[in-house]
Design a protein around this motif. Structure first.
Motif, PDB file in Angstrom:
ATOM      1  N   ASP A 178      39.470  35.582  28.452  1.00  0.00           N
ATOM      2  CA  ASP A 178      39.528  34.286  28.375  1.00  0.00           C
ATOM      3  C   ASP A 178      40.318  33.017  29.465  1.00  0.00           C
ATOM      4  O   ASP A 178      39.429  32.230  29.637  1.00  0.00           O
ATOM      5  N   ALA A 179      41.246  33.122  29.444  1.00  0.00           N
ATOM      6  CA  ALA A 179      41.790  32.100  29.827  1.00  0.00           C
ATOM      7  C   ALA A 179      41.477  31.953  31.680  1.00  0.00           C
ATOM      8  O   ALA A 179      42.208  31.093  32.129  1.00  0.00           O
ATOM      9  N   ASN A 180      41.311  33.116  32.060  1.00  0.00           N
ATOM     10  CA  ASN A 180      41.079  33.605  33.340  1.00  0.00           C
ATOM     11  C   ASN A 180      39.810  34.167  33.882  1.00  0.00           C
ATOM     12  O   ASN A 180      39.861  35.288  34.110  1.00  0.00           O
ATOM     13  N   PRO A 181      38.683  33.244  33.767  1.00  0.00           N
ATOM     14  CA  PRO A 181      37.756  33.591  34.108  1.00  0.00           C
ATOM     15  C   PRO A 181      37.577  34.397  35.531  1.00  0.00           C
ATOM     16  O   PRO A 181      38.179  34.096  36.731  1.00  0.00           O
ATOM     17  N   GLY A 182      37.417  35.914  35.856  1.00  0.00           N
ATOM     18  CA  GLY A 182      37.045  36.716  37.141  1.00  0.00           C
ATOM     19  C   GLY A 182      38.006  37.367  37.369  1.00  0.00           C
ATOM     20  O   GLY A 182      38.257  38.307  38.512  1.00  0.00           O
ATOM     21  N   LEU A 183      39.214  37.407  35.996  1.00  0.00           N
ATOM     22  CA  LEU A 183      40.780  38.283  36.020  1.00  0.00           C
ATOM     23  C   LEU A 183      39.713  39.700  35.834  1.00  0.00           C
ATOM     24  O   LEU A 183      39.895  40.603  36.932  1.00  0.00           O
ATOM     25  N   ALA A 184      38.113  39.998  35.268  1.00  0.00           N
ATOM     26  CA  ALA A 184      38.198  41.689  34.950  1.00  0.00           C
ATOM     27  C   ALA A 184      37.630  41.920  36.064  1.00  0.00           C
ATOM     28  O   ALA A 184      37.651  43.095  36.458  1.00  0.00           O
ATOM     29  N   THR A 185      37.120  40.598  36.614  1.00  0.00           N
ATOM     30  CA  THR A 185      36.513  41.549  37.955  1.00  0.00           C
ATOM     31  C   THR A 185      37.285  41.979  38.722  1.00  0.00           C
ATOM     32  O   THR A 185      37.571  42.969  39.985  1.00  0.00           O
ATOM     33  N   LEU A 224      40.270  42.675  38.474  1.00  0.00           N
ATOM     34  CA  LEU A 224      41.020  44.011  38.549  1.00  0.00           C
ATOM     35  C   LEU A 224      39.801  45.332  38.393  1.00  0.00           C
ATOM     36  O   LEU A 224      40.257  46.107  39.001  1.00  0.00           O
ATOM     37  N   TYR A 225      39.017  44.997  38.533  1.00  0.00           N
ATOM     38  CA  TYR A 225      37.909  46.464  38.653  1.00  0.00           C
ATOM     39  C   TYR A 225      37.317  46.745  40.225  1.00  0.00           C
ATOM     40  O   TYR A 225      37.593  47.611  39.906  1.00  0.00           O
ATOM     41  N   ARG A 226      37.496  45.727  40.413  1.00  0.00           N
ATOM     42  CA  ARG A 226      37.928  45.772  42.509  1.00  0.00           C
ATOM     43  C   ARG A 226      38.883  46.305  42.433  1.00  0.00           C
ATOM     44  O   ARG A 226      38.735  47.566  43.707  1.00  0.00           O
ATOM     45  N   ALA A 227      39.792  45.891  42.462  1.00  0.00           N
ATOM     46  CA  ALA A 227      41.214  46.527  42.331  1.00  0.00           C
ATOM     47  C   ALA A 227      41.770  48.065  42.460  1.00  0.00           C
ATOM     48  O   ALA A 227      41.495  48.871  43.164  1.00  0.00           O
ATOM     49  N   VAL A 232      45.015  43.092  43.973  1.00  0.00           N
ATOM     50  CA  VAL A 232      44.206  42.354  43.152  1.00  0.00           C
ATOM     51  C   VAL A 232      44.355  41.009  43.019  1.00  0.00           C
ATOM     52  O   VAL A 232      44.969  39.919  43.351  1.00  0.00           O
ATOM     53  N   ALA A 233      42.959  40.126  43.460  1.00  0.00           N
ATOM     54  CA  ALA A 233      42.564  38.965  44.190  1.00  0.00           C
ATOM     55  C   ALA A 233      43.177  37.837  43.516  1.00  0.00           C
ATOM     56  O   ALA A 233      42.536  38.330  41.315  1.00  0.00           O
ATOM     57  N   GLY A 234      43.746  37.206  43.306  1.00  0.00           N
ATOM     58  CA  GLY A 234      44.575  36.044  42.493  1.00  0.00           C
ATOM     59  C   GLY A 234      45.645  36.210  41.465  1.00  0.00           C
ATOM     60  O   GLY A 234      45.912  35.584  40.720  1.00  0.00           O
ATOM     61  N   VAL A 235      46.299  37.796  41.618  1.00  0.00           N
ATOM     62  CA  VAL A 235      47.658  38.120  39.932  1.00  0.00           C
ATOM     63  C   VAL A 235      48.311  38.918  41.443  1.00  0.00           C
ATOM     64  O   VAL A 235      48.338  39.598  42.819  1.00  0.00           O
ATOM     65  N   ILE A 240      37.446  47.257  30.325  1.00  0.00           N
ATOM     66  CA  ILE A 240      36.845  47.406  31.529  1.00  0.00           C
ATOM     67  C   ILE A 240      36.955  48.836  32.198  1.00  0.00           C
ATOM     68  O   ILE A 240      37.205  49.747  31.878  1.00  0.00           O
ATOM     69  N   PRO A 241      35.097  48.718  32.762  1.00  0.00           N
ATOM     70  CA  PRO A 241      34.566  50.071  33.051  1.00  0.00           C
ATOM     71  C   PRO A 241      35.409  51.053  34.153  1.00  0.00           C
ATOM     72  O   PRO A 241      34.779  51.151  35.039  1.00  0.00           O
ATOM     73  N   VAL A 242      36.984  51.142  34.216  1.00  0.00           N
ATOM     74  CA  VAL A 242      37.748  51.853  34.687  1.00  0.00           C
ATOM     75  C   VAL A 242      38.050  53.274  33.825  1.00  0.00           C
ATOM     76  O   VAL A 242      38.696  53.137  32.798  1.00  0.00           O
ATOM     77  N   PHE A 243      37.532  54.149  34.163  1.00  0.00           N
ATOM     78  CA  PHE A 243      37.934  55.777  33.328  1.00  0.00           C
ATOM     79  C   PHE A 243      38.943  56.248  34.300  1.00  0.00           C
ATOM     80  O   PHE A 243      38.271  57.424  34.863  1.00  0.00           O
ATOM     81  N   MET A 244      40.217  56.044  33.090  1.00  0.00           N
ATOM     82  CA  MET A 244      40.959  56.680  34.634  1.00  0.00           C
ATOM     83  C   MET A 244      41.544  58.176  33.892  1.00  0.00           C
ATOM     84  O   MET A 244      42.762  58.704  34.796  1.00  0.00           O
ATOM     85  N   MET A 245      40.844  58.513  33.133  1.00  0.00           N
ATOM     86  CA  MET A 245      41.240  60.140  32.289  1.00  0.00           C
ATOM     87  C   MET A 245      40.000  61.087  32.153  1.00  0.00           C
ATOM     88  O   MET A 245      39.040  60.391  31.184  1.00  0.00           O
TER      89      MET A 245
END
Length: 332
Positions: A237-244, A246-249, A27-30, A77-82
Motif C-alpha cells: 500500500d505504501a509503495n505502488p509498483g512494488l508488486a510488479t 518483485l514479480y519481474r525480478a 529489484v527495481a527501486g529496492v 504475488i503470482p510467483v510459484f516457488m514449489m
C-alpha cells in the motif's frame, strides 16, 4: 517508486531463486536484504506471526487461511516457488487391503503437518473429483512423517465438524505407524522411510503414479501449486509498483535458472525443473507455459486449489484470484 526502499526477502534456496538471492538480479527501486532459509516451517511461522521477512515464500493454504482474518496482513504475488504432482504422495500399508481409492473410505489416514497442508489439499481434491472420495468417511491423524512433529499452532487448525481429525502428539510419527499398520494410509509431502528403503510392506496407492500424473497434466493443464510469494499488505500500500517490481525480478531469476538448465549446466534441477524434466521424458509438452509464473498461465491451477480449499472446509468462502493476489498483477 521514487526513492529506493530496503526490504527483506526470505525463501528457500532454489535454482530459480539463486540469482535473486545472490544479487545477480535486482529489484527495481529496492535494496534487497536476502535471507535464505533452510527451515521452511520456521519461515512460515515467522511470516504468519508477522515476525518474518517483508517478502517471503509461504504455503498457499497458509496465505488463504489468513484471508479470513478481519484485516488480512498478506497479499500474494503470482510467483510459484514449489510445485509437485500429487498421485505419488499417497501411501498405503500393504496389509490394509487398500488397492483403489474407494478403499480409503473407513480407513485411518495420516496427514503430514496439518490437516489441509498444500500437499494434502491437492490429493484429496483430485481423489474427490475423479474417484468420489469424501474425507469425512475416513479418520485423520496429523503429525510428522518419520519424526515427531509439534502441532503447527501458528495457523488455525480448521476442519469441518463432520471430519474426525486429531494430532497424534507425544513421540509418535506417522511413517512408523504406517509400517506397523496403526494407520492404513498416509498423505505426505515427505516420502516415508519405509518407501525409501524399499520396504514391501508400504507402497504408493497408485503403482503407476508417474503415468497418472502425466495423464492428469495432459487432461487438465494443471501443474499443482504448493508455495507462493507473499508481501506485507501495508508495504504494498505504501509503495505502488512494488508488486510488479518483485514479480519481474522473480521472473528474471527463474529465466537465469532455466537458461542454465537448458544449457546443461544444472546437473540436478530443483522443483519445478526436475518435474518438467520427468514430464519431458514422458513426451508431455513442457514449454507451453504451464510451469510459468503469472495468473494467465496458472488460472486453472489457482481456481482449482481455491475450490478445493473451500470444499474441504478450510476457508469461509470460495476465494477468487482477485481476493488473493496483488491487483496490479491480475493481468500477468
Amino acid at each position: 517508486m521514487a526513492d529506493p526502499i530496503t526490504i527483506s526477502l526470505g525463501c528457500m534456496l532454489y535454482d530459480h531463486t539463486e540469482a535473486l538471492l545472490g544479487g545477480g538480479v535486482d529489484v527495481a527501486g529496492v535494496e534487497l536484504r536476502a535471507e535464505p532459509s533452510h527451515d521452511v516451517a520456521d519461515l512460515f511461522r515467522r511470516v504468519v506471526e508477522r515476525r518474518g521477512p517483508d517478502v517471503a515464500e509461504l504455503g498457499f493454504t497458509f496465505l488463504l487461511r489468513s484471508m479470513d482474518l478481519d484485516d488480512p496482513p498478506l497479499v500474494g504475488i503470482p510467483v510459484f516457488m514449489m510445485r509437485k504432482f500429487q498421485h505419488s504422495v499417497i501411501y498405503v500399508n500393504e496389509a490394509s487391503g487398500i488397492t483403489a481409492p474407494a478403499d480409503l473410505a473407513g480407513a485411518t489416514i495420516g496427514e503430514f503437518a496439518v490437516y489441509g497442508h498444500d500437499m494434502g489439499i491437492w490429493p484429496k481434491g483430485i481423489l474427490a473429483d475423479e474417484h468420489g472420495f469424501a474425507p469425512e468417511r475416513s479418520r485423520w491423524l496429523i503429525g510428522g512423517t518419520d519424526e515427531p512433529m509439534a502441532p503447527m499452532d501458528f495457523v488455525p487448525q480448521r476442519h469441518p465438524d463432520s471430519v474426525d481429525v486429531r494430532h497424534i502428539g507425544g513421540g509418535a510419527a506417522l511413517g512408523p505407524m504406517l509400517e506397523e499398520g496403526r494407520i492404513d494410509a498416509l498423505i505426505s509431502a515427505v516420502p516415508p522411510a519405509a518407501v525409501l528403503r524399499g520396504d514391501r510392506g508400504v507402497r504408493r496407492l497408485f503403482a503407476d503414479a508417474d503415468e497418472r500424473e502425466a495423464d492428469y497434466h495432459r487432461r487438465t493443464g494443471i501443474f499443482p501449486i504448493m508455495h507462493v510469494v507473499v508481501v506485507r499488505r501495508d508495504l504494498l500500500d505504501a509503495n505502488p509498483g512494488l508488486a510488479t517490481a518483485l514479480y519481474r525480478a522473480f521472473g528474471e531469476s527463474k529465466a537465469v535458472a532455466e537458461q542454465a538448465y537448458r544449457a546443461g549446466r544444472t546437473a540436478e534441477p530443483s522443483a519445478p525443473w526436475h518435474f518438467a524434466q520427468l514430464l519431458d521424458r514422458r513426451g508431455v509438452l513442457v514449454d507451453d507455459g504451464r510451469h510459468e509464473h503469472g495468473i494467465a498461465a496458472n488460472r486453472a491451477a489457482i481456481d482449482t486449489f481455491l475450490r478445493y480449499h473451500h470444499e474441504q472446509g478450510l476457508s469461509d468462502r470460495r476465494l477468487r484470484c482477485e481476493d488473493v493476489f496483488a491487483a496490479e498483477l491480475l493481468d500477468t
